[in-house]
Each structure stands twice: as structure tokens, then as C-alpha cells.
Design a protein around this motif. Structure first.
Motif, short mmCIF file in Angstrom:
data_model
loop_
_atom_site.label_atom_id
_atom_site.label_comp_id
_atom_site.label_asym_id
_atom_site.label_seq_id
_atom_site.Cartn_x
_atom_site.Cartn_y
_atom_site.Cartn_z
N GLY A 9 0.81 -1.19 0.00
CA GLY A 9 0.00 0.00 0.00
C GLY A 9 0.86 1.26 0.00
N ARG A 38 -12.05 -3.92 0.73
CA ARG A 38 -11.57 -2.60 1.13
C ARG A 38 -12.62 -1.90 1.97
NH1 ARG A 38 -11.56 0.44 -4.80
NH2 ARG A 38 -13.84 0.67 -5.00
N THR A 91 -9.40 5.09 -2.60
CA THR A 91 -8.75 5.27 -1.30
C THR A 91 -9.46 4.47 -0.23
OG1 THR A 91 -7.90 7.46 -1.86
CG2 THR A 91 -8.18 6.95 0.48
N VAL A 93 -8.57 1.24 3.18
CA VAL A 93 -7.72 0.17 3.72
C VAL A 93 -8.10 -1.10 2.99
CG1 VAL A 93 -7.05 -1.18 5.73
CG2 VAL A 93 -7.53 1.28 5.97
N TYR A 94 -7.12 -1.77 2.43
CA TYR A 94 -7.35 -2.99 1.66
C TYR A 94 -6.98 -4.21 2.50
CZ TYR A 94 -8.35 -0.41 -2.58
OH TYR A 94 -8.94 0.40 -3.53
N THR A 117 -3.86 -2.88 4.58
CA THR A 117 -2.82 -1.94 4.13
C THR A 117 -3.52 -0.73 3.52
OG1 THR A 117 -0.79 -1.72 2.81
CG2 THR A 117 -2.55 -3.05 1.85
N GLN A 118 -3.01 0.44 3.84
CA GLN A 118 -3.65 1.68 3.42
C GLN A 118 -3.26 2.02 1.97
OE1 GLN A 118 -5.81 3.92 5.17
NE2 GLN A 118 -6.00 4.82 3.13
N THR A 120 -3.91 5.23 -0.60
CA THR A 120 -4.42 6.59 -0.70
C THR A 120 -4.13 7.10 -2.11
OG1 THR A 120 -3.99 7.00 1.64
CG2 THR A 120 -4.35 8.92 0.23
#
Length: 123
Positions: A9, A38, A91, A93-94, A117-118, A120
Motif C-alpha cells: 500500500g 476494502r 482510497t 484500507v485494503y 494496508t492503506q 491513498t
């Protein structure tokens, strides 16, 4: 103990690409369907993509079709999500998820989850 560890990420500009990876341990990976989900701020977690145990079949949310590709490597116990043409609305968190079964779809319950994992995407 099943562990799923996401990586890859980060921050990317709109139109860019990222590749997420998920390393799995503690399960018979080659017998497990895998998925990516997500969750954006203030929204419910949503399905992104899934892949069957062999990689022979995949499914995607309409919002990511044609832009995201899920794949897996059963020799390395990893599942990946290639994300292209990213948009600010991607965008979130996955999360990586694993099923106890060989087949799964957007409506299937998944049994194990990573920490996330973020991702953006800036406009």
C-alpha cells in the motif's frame, strides 16, 4: 494459526498504479479461495476481487473491473492485486481474506483476514 500479511500500500496520484501482495501462512493455501476487500472511512467494508484455489476463475466488483487484476502464486503462498488507473475513490484500507473452501464469490463468507494496508489516491 492462520496469518495473512498485506503489503504494497501507499500514496499514489490518480491514474497511477499499485501492486498489493498478501503472504499467507498456517493454512493449505492451494486449497483456499482468496479475496481482497476494502473499507473507506465512514463506509462499510466492500468486496473488491476474489480468485479460486487454482487461479482458474476470478471475480471483481463492478467499480474495479478492467482496472484491477487479482492473481495468485501457489508455490509462494501469495495473492496479489494489481491496481491500475487508480481513482481517488479507491482510497481505502485494503484487506486480504482467505476462505476455507476452494471456491468463493463476492457473496461468500471469508474465514481469515489480514490487518490491512492503506491505499491513498490523491487527485
Amino acid at each position: 494459526q492462520v496469518q495473512l500479511a498485506e503489503s504494497g500500500g501507499g500514496l499514489v496520484q490518480a491514474g497511477g498504479s499499485l501492486r498489493l501482495s498478501c503472504a499467507a501462512s498456517g493454512l493449505t493455501f492451494s486449497n483456499s479461495a482468496m479475496g481482497w476487500f476494502r473499507q473507506a472511512p465512514g463506509k462499510e467494508r466492500e468486496f473488491v476481487a476474489a480468485i479460486t484455489w487454482s487461479g482458474g476463475s476470478t471475480g471483481y466488483a463492478e467499480s474495479v473491473k478492467g482496472r484491477f487484476t487479482i492473481s495468485r502464486d501457489n508455490t509462494k503462498n501469495t495473492v496479489n492485486l494489481q491496481m491500475n488507473s487508480l481513482k481517488p475513490e479507491d482510497t481505502a484500507v485494503y484487506y486480504c481474506a482467505a476462505s476455507k473452501f476452494r471456491y468463493a464469490s463476492s457473496r461468500s463468507p471469508f474465514d481469515y483476514w489480514g490487518q490491512g494496508t492503506q491505499v491513498t489516491v490523491s487527485s
